[in-house]
Design a protein around this motif. Structure first.
Motif, PDB file in Angstrom:
ATOM      1  N   PRO A 140       0.823  -1.206   0.000  1.00 51.38           N
ATOM      2  CA  PRO A 140       0.000   0.000   0.000  1.00 51.38           C
ATOM      3  C   PRO A 140       0.861   1.263   0.000  1.00 51.38           C
ATOM      4  O   PRO A 140       1.925   1.305   0.606  1.00 51.38           O
ATOM      5  CB  PRO A 140      -0.796  -0.124   1.306  1.00 51.38           C
ATOM      6  CG  PRO A 140      -0.807  -1.576   1.620  1.00 51.38           C
ATOM      7  CD  PRO A 140       0.521  -2.091   1.145  1.00 51.38           C
ATOM      8  N   LYS A 141       0.373   2.293  -0.672  1.00 54.20           N
ATOM      9  CA  LYS A 141       1.069   3.568  -0.705  1.00 54.20           C
ATOM     10  C   LYS A 141       0.694   4.380   0.526  1.00 54.20           C
ATOM     11  O   LYS A 141      -0.486   4.561   0.814  1.00 54.20           O
ATOM     12  CB  LYS A 141       0.688   4.349  -1.965  1.00 54.20           C
ATOM     13  CG  LYS A 141       1.349   5.715  -2.068  1.00 54.20           C
ATOM     14  CD  LYS A 141       0.846   6.472  -3.291  1.00 54.20           C
ATOM     15  CE  LYS A 141       1.476   7.860  -3.387  1.00 54.20           C
ATOM     16  NZ  LYS A 141       0.929   8.628  -4.528  1.00 54.20           N
ATOM     17  N   LEU A 142       1.696   4.841   1.269  1.00 52.63           N
ATOM     18  CA  LEU A 142       1.474   5.666   2.451  1.00 52.63           C
ATOM     19  C   LEU A 142       1.880   7.095   2.127  1.00 52.63           C
ATOM     20  O   LEU A 142       3.045   7.372   1.839  1.00 52.63           O
ATOM     21  CB  LEU A 142       2.276   5.140   3.639  1.00 52.63           C
ATOM     22  CG  LEU A 142       2.177   5.954   4.932  1.00 52.63           C
ATOM     23  CD1 LEU A 142       0.747   5.956   5.467  1.00 52.63           C
ATOM     24  CD2 LEU A 142       3.130   5.394   5.986  1.00 52.63           C
ATOM     25  N   ASN A 143       0.916   7.996   2.183  1.00 52.92           N
ATOM     26  CA  ASN A 143       1.180   9.402   1.867  1.00 52.92           C
ATOM     27  C   ASN A 143       1.598  10.185   3.115  1.00 52.92           C
ATOM     28  O   ASN A 143       1.242   9.799   4.238  1.00 52.92           O
ATOM     29  CB  ASN A 143      -0.067  10.046   1.262  1.00 52.92           C
ATOM     30  CG  ASN A 143      -0.453   9.420  -0.062  1.00 52.92           C
ATOM     31  OD1 ASN A 143       0.399   9.174  -0.909  1.00 52.92           O
ATOM     32  ND2 ASN A 143      -1.733   9.134  -0.247  1.00 52.92           N
ATOM     33  N   PRO A 144       2.308  11.288   2.941  1.00 51.99           N
ATOM     34  CA  PRO A 144       2.618  12.156   4.082  1.00 51.99           C
ATOM     35  C   PRO A 144       1.329  12.734   4.662  1.00 51.99           C
ATOM     36  O   PRO A 144       0.334  12.878   3.949  1.00 51.99           O
ATOM     37  CB  PRO A 144       3.488  13.263   3.458  1.00 51.99           C
ATOM     38  CG  PRO A 144       3.975  12.707   2.165  1.00 51.99           C
ATOM     39  CD  PRO A 144       2.911  11.777   1.684  1.00 51.99           C
ATOM     40  N   PRO A 145       1.325  13.059   5.950  1.00 55.73           N
ATOM     41  CA  PRO A 145       0.118  13.635   6.557  1.00 55.73           C
ATOM     42  C   PRO A 145      -0.220  14.978   5.930  1.00 55.73           C
ATOM     43  O   PRO A 145       0.657  15.728   5.507  1.00 55.73           O
ATOM     44  CB  PRO A 145       0.495  13.769   8.034  1.00 55.73           C
ATOM     45  CG  PRO A 145       1.974  13.766   8.067  1.00 55.73           C
ATOM     46  CD  PRO A 145       2.414  12.913   6.929  1.00 55.73           C
ATOM     47  N   ILE A 146      -1.513  15.272   5.896  1.00 54.81           N
ATOM     48  CA  ILE A 146      -2.014  16.501   5.297  1.00 54.81           C
ATOM     49  C   ILE A 146      -3.223  16.949   6.101  1.00 54.81           C
ATOM     50  O   ILE A 146      -3.901  16.116   6.717  1.00 54.81           O
ATOM     51  CB  ILE A 146      -2.381  16.247   3.813  1.00 54.81           C
ATOM     52  CG1 ILE A 146      -2.774  17.535   3.107  1.00 54.81           C
ATOM     53  CG2 ILE A 146      -3.501  15.225   3.700  1.00 54.81           C
ATOM     54  CD1 ILE A 146      -3.006  17.347   1.596  1.00 54.81           C
ATOM     55  N   SER A 147      -3.498  18.234   6.135  1.00 57.92           N
ATOM     56  CA  SER A 147      -4.671  18.695   6.866  1.00 57.92           C
ATOM     57  C   SER A 147      -5.932  18.226   6.143  1.00 57.92           C
ATOM     58  O   SER A 147      -5.935  18.044   4.919  1.00 57.92           O
ATOM     59  CB  SER A 147      -4.676  20.219   6.994  1.00 57.92           C
ATOM     60  OG  SER A 147      -5.024  20.827   5.767  1.00 57.92           O
ATOM     61  N   CYS A 148      -6.996  18.033   6.900  1.00 58.74           N
ATOM     62  CA  CYS A 148      -8.257  17.590   6.315  1.00 58.74           C
ATOM     63  C   CYS A 148      -8.721  18.570   5.244  1.00 58.74           C
ATOM     64  O   CYS A 148      -9.163  18.167   4.161  1.00 58.74           O
ATOM     65  CB  CYS A 148      -9.320  17.453   7.402  1.00 58.74           C
ATOM     66  SG  CYS A 148     -10.922  16.861   6.797  1.00 58.74           S
ATOM     67  N   GLN A 149      -8.606  19.865   5.545  1.00 63.57           N
ATOM     68  CA  GLN A 149      -9.043  20.890   4.593  1.00 63.57           C
ATOM     69  C   GLN A 149      -8.250  20.812   3.298  1.00 63.57           C
ATOM     70  O   GLN A 149      -8.815  20.899   2.198  1.00 63.57           O
ATOM     71  CB  GLN A 149      -8.908  22.282   5.224  1.00 63.57           C
ATOM     72  CG  GLN A 149      -9.678  23.382   4.495  1.00 63.57           C
ATOM     73  CD  GLN A 149     -11.182  23.213   4.588  1.00 63.57           C
ATOM     74  OE1 GLN A 149     -11.694  22.681   5.561  1.00 63.57           O
ATOM     75  NE2 GLN A 149     -11.885  23.636   3.540  1.00 63.57           N
ATOM     76  N   GLU A 150      -6.931  20.633   3.421  1.00 66.71           N
ATOM     77  CA  GLU A 150      -6.090  20.534   2.229  1.00 66.71           C
ATOM     78  C   GLU A 150      -6.449  19.310   1.407  1.00 66.71           C
ATOM     79  O   GLU A 150      -6.467  19.354   0.171  1.00 66.71           O
ATOM     80  CB  GLU A 150      -4.615  20.494   2.621  1.00 66.71           C
ATOM     81  CG  GLU A 150      -4.048  21.814   3.105  1.00 66.71           C
ATOM     82  CD  GLU A 150      -2.603  21.679   3.535  1.00 66.71           C
ATOM     83  OE1 GLU A 150      -1.782  22.473   3.042  1.00 66.71           O
ATOM     84  OE2 GLU A 150      -2.293  20.792   4.346  1.00 66.71           O
ATOM     85  N   PHE A 151      -6.719  18.204   2.096  1.00 63.45           N
ATOM     86  CA  PHE A 151      -7.079  16.993   1.362  1.00 63.45           C
ATOM     87  C   PHE A 151      -8.380  17.191   0.596  1.00 63.45           C
ATOM     88  O   PHE A 151      -8.492  16.798  -0.571  1.00 63.45           O
ATOM     89  CB  PHE A 151      -7.212  15.795   2.307  1.00 63.45           C
ATOM     90  CG  PHE A 151      -7.537  14.520   1.567  1.00 63.45           C
ATOM     91  CD1 PHE A 151      -6.526  13.745   1.030  1.00 63.45           C
ATOM     92  CD2 PHE A 151      -8.851  14.110   1.385  1.00 63.45           C
ATOM     93  CE1 PHE A 151      -6.816  12.586   0.313  1.00 63.45           C
ATOM     94  CE2 PHE A 151      -9.156  12.963   0.678  1.00 63.45           C
ATOM     95  CZ  PHE A 151      -8.129  12.200   0.136  1.00 63.45           C
TER      96      PHE A 151
END
Length: 235
Positions: A140-151
């Motif tokens: 599985p690809k694990l992405n860096p954390p991001i704010s909910c709003q940005e996502f």
């Protein structure tokens, strides 16, 4: 079958040298000898069968003798899950989601999140271990954390979009909205749930509010229920 992982292997590989930690494991723990067979995946769908040439504890060398390419699932699942207050609970989610079947994971930092940072390198190791333990060839690809709003403002979601939250309002059961062989993105909030602003924004962006059952679930439990629901519908 014991499965090893190395992302650098490709279909053109003829020989392979295991890193020191795996070399030691092969030679001392598994007690492999010259001529024994081991299996390796690159996490991209390939399964390599290799013959041990030199069972050295520091530099075990093997020869690739065959390879097969796994057929991907006919759907993709992107789980977008807020980090839990306790790291071990999120790692449990990563492990079980990998075993059940997930293609991409994005940690989101929400308005009510108690944990704002995560250790990506450690979580990558959890995913790799779970992939090997469950004898899968896709990591599985694990992405860096991001704010909910940005996502929500990004184009990172795939297929049908769902958000599971605990607030009152009209919601359909996830199992009644998932359609087999279709890509799915599911948002799961933190222990304090999504904020009203986040829920409203998700609706504006086309996310459908869904229920995961009558009981109130922990973040990691909700994420596993969602993964399992999608897997069952597709199997």
């Amino acid at each position: 079958m014991q499965l090893f992982y190395n992302a650098k292997l490709d279909h053109s590989a003829k020989q392979f040298v295991f890193p020191p930690d795996e070399s030691k494991h092969i030679a001392r723990v598994l007690r492999k000898s010259e001529g024994d067979i081991v299996h390796i995946t690159n996490g991209k769908g390939y399964l390599f069968e290799a013959e041990i040439l030199e069972p050295d504890q520091k530099r075990c060398k093997a020869r690739i003798i065959s390879q097969t390419k796994s057929i991907p699932r006919r759907y993709k699942l992107h789980m977008v899950v807020a980090p839990t207050k306790m790291n071990d609970r999120y790692e449990w989610f990563l492990e079980k989601a990998t075993e059940i079947g997930v293609d991409e994971i994005t940690p989101i930092i929400c308005d009510h999140s108690e944990r704002k940072t995560i250790k990506l390198e450690r979580m990558e190791r959890v995913l790799q271990s779970a992939m090997k333990q469950s004898l899968q060839t896709f990591l599985p690809k694990l992405n860096p954390p991001i704010s909910c709003q940005e996502f929500l403002e990004s184009d990172a979601s795939i297929g049908f979009r769902f958000i599971a939250h605990c607030q009152n309002g009209e919601k359909m059961e996830l199992k009644r909205k998932v359609i087999a062989d279709n890509d799915v993105t599911i948002l799961i909030g933190p222990e304090g749930d999504f904020s009203k602003k986040e829920i409203d924004t998700s609706k504006e962006k086309g996310y459908i509010p869904v229920s995961l059952g009558r009981n109130r679930l922990r973040t990691e439990t909700a994420a596993i229920v969602a993964c399992t629901t999608v897997a069952i519908i597709n199997n």
